[in-house]
Design a protein around this motif. Structure first.
Motif, PDB file in Angstrom:
ATOM      1  N   GLY C 125      13.192 -34.420   8.321  1.00 44.62           N
ATOM      2  CA  GLY C 125      14.178 -34.895   7.355  1.00 44.62           C
ATOM      3  C   GLY C 125      13.633 -35.065   5.953  1.00 44.62           C
ATOM      4  O   GLY C 125      14.352 -34.896   4.971  1.00 44.62           O
ATOM      5  N   TYR C 131      19.567 -35.191  -0.436  1.00 46.60           N
ATOM      6  CA  TYR C 131      20.128 -36.553  -0.398  1.00 46.60           C
ATOM      7  C   TYR C 131      21.553 -36.525   0.126  1.00 46.60           C
ATOM      8  O   TYR C 131      21.975 -37.389   0.895  1.00 46.60           O
ATOM      9  CB  TYR C 131      20.118 -37.185  -1.804  1.00 46.60           C
ATOM     10  CG  TYR C 131      18.797 -37.791  -2.224  1.00 46.60           C
ATOM     11  CD1 TYR C 131      17.706 -37.821  -1.354  1.00 46.60           C
ATOM     12  CD2 TYR C 131      18.654 -38.363  -3.497  1.00 46.60           C
ATOM     13  CE1 TYR C 131      16.499 -38.367  -1.754  1.00 46.60           C
ATOM     14  CE2 TYR C 131      17.449 -38.926  -3.894  1.00 46.60           C
ATOM     15  CZ  TYR C 131      16.366 -38.932  -3.027  1.00 46.60           C
ATOM     16  OH  TYR C 131      15.194 -39.490  -3.417  1.00 46.60           O
ATOM     17  N   GLN C 134      21.489 -36.225   3.791  1.00 47.69           N
ATOM     18  CA  GLN C 134      21.065 -37.491   4.401  1.00 47.69           C
ATOM     19  C   GLN C 134      22.231 -38.482   4.454  1.00 47.69           C
ATOM     20  O   GLN C 134      22.392 -39.230   5.418  1.00 47.69           O
ATOM     21  CB  GLN C 134      19.920 -38.139   3.598  1.00 47.69           C
ATOM     22  CG  GLN C 134      18.586 -37.390   3.678  1.00 47.69           C
ATOM     23  CD  GLN C 134      17.802 -37.648   4.957  1.00 47.69           C
ATOM     24  OE1 GLN C 134      18.365 -38.054   5.957  1.00 47.69           O
ATOM     25  NE2 GLN C 134      16.502 -37.368   4.933  1.00 47.69           N
ATOM     26  N   TYR C 240      15.063 -40.890   8.863  1.00 48.91           N
ATOM     27  CA  TYR C 240      15.120 -40.267   7.538  1.00 48.91           C
ATOM     28  C   TYR C 240      14.023 -39.230   7.431  1.00 48.91           C
ATOM     29  O   TYR C 240      14.199 -38.168   6.896  1.00 48.91           O
ATOM     30  CB  TYR C 240      14.943 -41.354   6.472  1.00 48.91           C
ATOM     31  CG  TYR C 240      15.287 -40.897   5.094  1.00 48.91           C
ATOM     32  CD1 TYR C 240      16.558 -41.106   4.567  1.00 48.91           C
ATOM     33  CD2 TYR C 240      14.345 -40.236   4.292  1.00 48.91           C
ATOM     34  CE1 TYR C 240      16.875 -40.678   3.292  1.00 48.91           C
ATOM     35  CE2 TYR C 240      14.654 -39.803   3.023  1.00 48.91           C
ATOM     36  CZ  TYR C 240      15.928 -40.030   2.518  1.00 48.91           C
ATOM     37  OH  TYR C 240      16.245 -39.599   1.268  1.00 48.91           O
TER      38      TYR C 240
END
Lengths: 147, 715, 551
Positions: C125, C131, C134, C240
């Motif tokens: 990730g 972003y 995510q 993440y």
């Protein structure tokens, strides 16, 4: 009773969820964090002599054998800590390279020892913490090697 | 005629079938045919496995990847055990079927062809001698004392005593009057009746019931179906596991032998319950039939086990249904002996159960008038519902006897007469009956009579007053006596968490006293015929499963509404149609047995299922560690708790798996032991016996079999 | 070996979570009932506007089929959105580090993974996602899949308690779950995490000169805390970064470690209590919580059999005990976030992890854990309940052949979707593509991959090495089947029970500790029966062969 339209409702709800959970939520949390807790929100950066030298949370590479060195095998590869046992082994090396007394090195290790289960568990030290102490207290030895 | 009658009263008894007779063996072998066996998924799969291993035994090199053994005899042994496993299963089916056929044929004996007297002319003079098979519905019959009732019929004229022992096994004479049904096969022991045939011979009630019992297309009960689905599910799971192991064994070169894998497969399959499931169901119905209860729907058996509320008629179920004298209560200056003797004399000719019980009580207490034998009983007035009393008129013999020590009323009278020869009291009038009726019919009423009577009636007993010569001399307490043993059975019912509810037409005081005596908390007094139906509905609305028993036409709606409705065979046709079980013995107290047997069937099924699944743990630990023979995998042998060599382990597990079936056949046939306890206690006990036992026993059993194999070289 | 200090911390953690779960259940009861609360003034307008914008009729009561249809429709659309964003993320905004587009198979795998609450990650990730991805894929799907799981539990609870006509309205449940439960709770959790040091920014990665001359480091900051909070709270587990919760930026200290553990345990722990409250019989809820925690504790004990010392693959600040505890917990609650590399562990710890994922109710993932426990209860009640001499009942309804059939299907689907692809993998030699052979170690890793996918756990050995078309597609299918077959089946059972007749008395009291003990043994035996041979040639064999940590 009116039935929810089975074709458009999922699409509309999905888009609403995307906006609420995927954009609004992280946006608002970021906003609050940047306003209220900027230090942590930006990665807990630390300074040395007024220069930002990175995040206190992650490991920094140290090549000079006079520094404590982080592990390079660990799960994240960013482990900032080493076990006390490891630090003590390294202290002998640092003593040999720099001439800093063993007693001093063992002393700072002991002062900075942390426990994995609060007051119990295995003991460890933060590599950067130790190196910052060394750099601060022995500028004659370390100034050549630091920023 | 006599010979038939003799035959007819031969005691009806179910003989146990010889379990291993040739016919049963033949039948069990016939059932091995795949065309029959396919209905039993688990056993069918075992049979397929047998075929595969048999092929391997013939030519082990056929599938070289998975036949590591060069020892053909091992394959032969596995194949034989697999076939035995299937055969044990079919054997249990055959035995259960033989049992039920046996029961059915015994029941059928009731319906022998018997001679009948058919009334052919309008004026009922002309009578044709026919046999029962020639009768049709609607024919009129004349049946005399000593004859067998040829077919189910309804009494049109006359009253007779009927012995139904042939049907019920219990030799009790039942009084049949106009409008009641007499069953084919019962014996008329007094008087004669004219009756109308109510069914055609092929459709007599009994005939239809027997057909139900032995019908081979018996539908599965809901629960049996659910267990079958569970077994199919487990079969599917183990099939996937075994196929996966087979594939992995070949791909990863784990050194697998197909016969060993098949042995594991068969050991894991729920063969025990798979083999015994049909037998458990059949034998359950058989046990009910042996108790003369015929199940009309399989669902009802399970509902019986699920019963929450049991509606019990007071009369006939809880009490004998007849009032029995229990106490003589003297009034005024009279003694107990006075009352007892008067009751004795007045009841001598009284044929009612009450009258008989008074004689009995007086006799037991020693209140028999000394010179009773010579007293002339002039007339006896039977009990009449309108006057609510009965009476007797007695006269002393003309020749005089010296008193011999009697101290009772007669004695006094006699002495009085001796010294008062002008007395006109040569006759003794004794009347007895309802206290208020007697009060009206007498001149002298003791002080506080009404209060005393009310006080005495408080216990719920029936009180009778007795008067002699126009004077009330005492009271007689009569009680509808509780059947022996009913109290403990009620306690058993309550122990099982079932709520008994008593229904009676009696007044509140009687109802409450009886229910307290037997330990029933809920009762309905002053019940009307429709009360039962309302009660069934009310209990069901509270989320309860209701069982009841009934006989009259009035009961039909309630029987139909209840979850378990048991009709008496002696009851009316609508009641029997509405019910889902019929009790041939017409014994209302048997509803309790029905509930227990229902529970037992469910329990047996659950116990064997749990046992079967729990067994798998041990079998896994015996076979899996020795299954992968590749060298690199020998580490698994550390799990080999019993330290058996692969062949011994596999054979022991398989033999255990096969032998456990015949070992449990008796359990399947007679049902798991059942004691009336709370469901949780029963559950706990069974969890220990069949759950924990099911985990442990196979370890011991397999070890023992392995010991025999190794040390005695059996295989 | 479990040390006293580790035991103390574990007991403290479990204790606080159980207390927290008990309190949360009271709040959840108000969320899922129609009764008015003070919070309506805040949340009511938000919900009403969502219903309005979404075209939802909040008064429509759904049967199980309508409820299931709505779940599937919404999840398909949401997964599709995620798939498309990943596929073209390179040309979308909020991509300061210029993450490239994902391949179709990896996009598919990731979308199916996060929408099924699995969060199996065949990518790293920290480098592979923008972003936007995510937030708008990972975090978005973590919210929606958690909400879906919770709604499923609520609908099934309604069905079994039988106090309503239908199972409720999925869109209403879903909206209220997000608005009243997940957003507020993970918002608070995110702020606590930030306070404890987890970064939360949108300003891109920054490069700093480190203390030593010539050294430099990249501080990969980003919207981390907001993601970590819902990843744990929603038992998602997809981190993440590739290193997940081992990365100091997502899990900086011992305190965040315990806090994140508590987050993943909280909602699954509260659901048994909620069930008890909805029934009005807390003791029935007790059965669920005691059984699931008993299995969880057995699991912990298995994992602590071997002596684990801090070593390669573990973070020094957590120590060995916390790493083992986390690994057991993340599989027992089928979350899948890891704070140490699985390769670091003794095979017995892997066995313990597999147990959690095989049983799936120890206490299992958000919503579905309680669902699986109810499936086991129905099966156990049926198998052993007959021995009480009555047709087995649960909560006053008779368990019929239909229920047994459905429960078996749900139970059976798990081994099927694990074993079939495992066998296929070795049959076609696909394991070679990720550098694995045919020994017990390799077998364990492949078995683990599909078990994790089927259990919607998401932890794995392969990681980004698993980014092959074969593994992406096969695990993707397994994840969705593992998610929605049991959900469909259990909703069907609930739907058939909701209007079924309730009987007053129960022979087999399911609210007793006796039954709970039988249930635990039954679940253990059922799991052992199904997977024992495969565990035997996998982790058990590795253990017996003397591997300490040979993965």
């Amino acid at each position: 009773m009116k039935k929810s339209n089975s074709l458009t409702v999922p699409l509309r709800i999905a888009v609403i969820s995307l906006v609420v959970c995927g954009l609004l939520f992280p946006g608002v949390v970021t906003g609050i964090a940047q306003l209220a807790m900027p230090v942590q929100a930006n990665g807990s950066l630390i300074s040395f002599h007024n220069t930002t030298i990175g995040s206190s949370l992650i490991a920094q590479d140290f090549n000079y054998s006079g520094f404590f060195q982080p592990r390079n095998d660990s799960a994240s590869g960013l482990d900032p800590d080493i076990t006390v046992q490891n630090a003590t082994v390294q202290a002998a090396r640092i003593h040999n390279v720099t001439g800093i007394p063993m007693a001093y090195l063992e002393g700072i290790i002991k002062e900075n020892t942390k426990y994995t289960l609060f007051f119990f568990g295995s003991t460890y030290v933060n590599v950067l913490d130790l190196n910052l102490i060394l750099a601060q207290h022995f500028p004659l030895i370390y100034n050549r090697y630091i920023v | 005629m006599d010979s038939e009658a003799h035959f007819a009263v031969t005691k009806f008894k179910t003989s146990k079938p010889k379990l291993y007779k040739l016919a049963i063996l033949k039948d069990s072998v016939r059932r091995l045919s795949p065309t029959v066996l396919y209905k039993n998924v688990v056993m069918f799969i075992v049979e397929i496995c047998f075929v595969i291993v048999a092929v391997m035994a013939i030519d082990p090199s056929l599938i070289p990847e998975v036949s590591s053994s060069t020892d053909v005899s091992f394959y032969i042994e596995v194949a034989v055990i697999l076939l035995l496993t299937v055969w044990f299963s079919t054997l249990s089916d055959s035995i259960a079927e033989a049992q039920i056929k046996n029961t059915a044929s015994t029941l059928r004996k009731i319906e022998k062809e018997v001679p009948a007297r058919k009334i052919v002319s309008q004026d009922r003079r002309e009578i044709a001698e026919v046999t029962s098979k020639q009768l049709k519905k609607g024919d009129l019959l004349l049946i005399k004392k000593g004859e067998i009732v040829p077919i189910d019929c309804e009494v049109l004229e006359g009253i007779a005593m009927v012995d139904e022992s042939l049907l019920t096994g219990e030799s009790v004479n039942v009084r049949k009057s106009v409008g009641t049904t007499v069953l084919g096969g019962s014996l008329i022991t007094s008087d004669s009746i004219i009756a109308r045939v109510s069914v055609n011979p092929s459709e007599t009630f009994l005939n239809r019931l027997i057909k139900l019992v032995e019908s081979s297309s018996r539908p599965k009960t809901p629960n049996e179906r659910a267990v079958s689905i569970l077994l199919a599910g487990f079969t599917a799971i183990f099939s996937i596991i075994i196929i996966s192991i087979l594939a992995l064994g070949v791909i990863l070169k784990l050194g697998l032998d197909l016969s060993v894998l098949i042995a594991l497969y068969v050991s894991l399959l729920p063969t025990t319950i798979g083999a015994l499931l049909p037998a458990i169901g059949i034998s359950g119905i058989n046990r009910m039939s042996e108790k003369r209860i015929i199940i009309k729907s399989g669902k009802a058996i399970e509902a019986a086990g699920d019963t929450d509320s049991l509606l019990l008629d007071k009369t006939g179920t809880i009490t004998r249904g007849t009032r029995t004298a229990t106490e003589f209560i003297p009034l005024g200056k009279h003694t107990m002996r006075d009352v007892g003797e008067a009751a004795f004399m007045s009841s001598w000719d009284d044929d009612t159960p009450e009258g008989k019980s008074m004689v009995e009580l007086a006799y037991q207490e020693g209140f028999v008038p000394h010179e009773f034998a010579v007293i002339e009983r002039v007339k006896f007035e039977e009990f009449s519902a309108s006057t609510r009393k009965s009476g007797a008129n007695l006269q002393e013999p003309s020749d005089f006897f010296l008193p011999k020590g009697g101290k009772g009323l007669l004695q006094h009278k006699r002495i009085r007469r001796k010294y008062d020869p002008d007395s006109k009291e040569d006759e003794i009038d004794i009347i007895k009956g309802a206290p208020d009726a007697i009060k009206l019919a007498t001149k002298t009423v003791p002080l506080n009579y009404d209060n005393i009577v009310d006080e005495a009636a408080k216990t719920g007993d029936t009180i009778m007053a007795i008067a002699e010569g126009g004077e009330i001399i005492g009271l007689i307490r009569l009680r509808d006596e509780v059947k022996p043993g009913i109290k403990s059975r009620i306690a058993a019912i309550k122990n099982m968490g079932i709520k008994p509810v008593m229904i009676t037409g009696d007044i509140e005081a009687t109802a409450s006293s009886i229910s307290r005596e037997v330990g029933i908390d809920d009762y309905v007094s002053r019940a009307k015929p429709e009360t039962k139906y309302d009660l069934v509905k009310k209990e069901q609305a509270r989320g309860r499963i209701v069982a009841m028993i009934g006989d009259g036409t009035n009961d039909a709606p309630a029987l139909a509404a209840s979850d378990v409705g048991i009709a008496m065979a002696s009851g009316t046709e609508p009641a029997k149609e509405a019910a889902n079980m019929v009790d041939l013995e017409s014994n209302p107290a048997k509803i309790i047995d029905v509930v227990m047997m229902g529970k037992q069937i469910l329990m047996t099924r659950g116990a064997v299922t749990t046992f079967s699944i729990a067994n798998d743990v041990a079998k896994y630990f015996v076979i899996v560690p020795v299954m992968f023979t590749a060298v690199a995998l020998s580490s698994l042998s550390k799990l080999n708790l019993l330290h058996l060599t692969p062949h011994v382990a596999v054979l022991s597990a398989l033999i255990f798996n096969a032998l456990i079936i015949p070992f449990l056949i008796p359990l399947a046939l007679r049902g798991a032991e059942f004691k009336p306890q709370s469901a949780m206690r029963i559950f706990l006990k069974n969890v220990f016996v069949y759950g924990l036992g099911g985990v442990i026993l196979p370890f011991a059993g397999i070890a023992a079999i392995a010991f025999v194999i190794v040390h005695f070289g059996v295989i | 070996m479990i040390t006293a200090s580790a035991a103390f911390i574990i007991v403290l953690e479990l204790g606080s979570v159980v207390v927290g779960g008990w309190f949360l259940s009271s709040y959840l009861l108000s969320v899922y009932s129609t009764r008015k609360t003070r919070l309506d003034r805040i949340f009511g307008p938000i919900e009403r506007s969502i219903y309005y914008l979404g075209g939802v009729n909040p008064y429509e009561e759904m049967g199980w089929k309508a409820y299931l249809r709505a779940i599937l429709a919404l999840n398909v659309v949401e997964a599709a959105i995620g798939f498309v964003i990943l596929l073209i993320q390179g040309s979308l905004p909020l991509n300061p580090m210029h993450a490239p587009d994902m391949s179709w198979s990896l996009s598919l795998n990731t979308a199916l993974s996060f929408s099924s609450n699995t969060d199996l990650q065949h990518y790293n990730g920290g480098t592979a996602l923008s972003y936007l991805s995510q937030m708008a894929v990972i975090q978005f799907l973590q919210f929606t899949s958690a909400a879906t799981g919770l709604c499923v539990a609520i609908a099934i609870f309604r069905g079994l308690t039988g106090k309503t006509k239908g199972l409720g309205n999925f869109y209403v449940d879903y909206t209220r779950t997000i608005v009243r439960v997940l957003v507020p709770l993970s918002g608070v959790a995110a702020l606590i995490l930030i306070f404890l040091g987890v970064p939360q920014s949108l300003s891109g990665y920054s490069v700093f000169k480190t203390l030593e001359l010539g050294g430099s480091e990249v501080v990969k900051s980003g919207p981390i805390a907001s993601l970590v909070s819902i990843m744990q709270l929603g038992t998602n587990g997809g981190g993440y970064f590739g290193a997940n919760a081992a990365n100091p930026l997502t899990n900086p200290s011992q305190i965040t470690n315990l806090f994140e553990l508590a987050l993943m345990m909280l909602i699954p722990t509260s659901l048994p209590f909620l069930f008890g409250r909805m029934l009005g019989r807390m003791k029935e809820g007790r059965t669920l919580i005691v059984a699931s925690y008993a299995l969880y504790i057995i699991d912990i004990f298995i994992a602590f059999i071997p002596i684990t010392q801090i070593g390669e693959g573990m973070e020094v600040r957590f120590g060995a005990a916390s790493s083992v505890f986390w690994t057991v917990t993340t599989t027992a609650f089928t979350t899948g976030s890891v704070n140490a590399s699985l390769s670091a562990f003794n095979p017995l710890i892997i066995l313990a992890a597999l147990f959690g994922m095989i049983i799936q109710a120890t206490p299992g993932g958000i919503g579905v854990g309680a669902m699986y426990m109810l499936m086991y209860i129905i099966m156990t009640v049926f198998i052993v309940g007959l021995m009480a001499g009555r047709t087995p009942e649960y909560l006053g309804t008779k368990i019929n052949a239909g229920d047994v059939k459905l429960a078996i299907v749900a139970f059976l689907s798990h081994p099927v979707i694990i074993l079939v692809p495992t066998v296929i993998t070795f049959a076609i030699g696909a394991q070679a593509a990720v550098g694995l052979g045919t020994n017990s170690i390799s077998f364990t890793q492949i078995l683990y991959e599909y078990t994790s996918a089927a259990a919607n756990n998401g932890s794995d050995f392969l990681g980004s090495a698993g980014n092959t078309v074969y593994f992406n597609v096969s695990t993707g299918i397994v994840m969705w089947l593992g998610r929605f077959i049991p959900i469909a089946v259990m909703l069907a059972i609930a739907g058939s029970m909701v209007q079924r007749k309730r009987y007053a008395s129960e022979a087999l009291r399911t609210d007793t500790l006796t039954f709970t003990a039988v249930l635990v043994v039954a679940i253990f035996i059922l799991a052992v029966l199904t997977f024992f041979p495969f565990l035997a040639i996998g982790p058990i064999l590795s253990y017996l062969e003397g591997f300490k940590n040979g993965f």
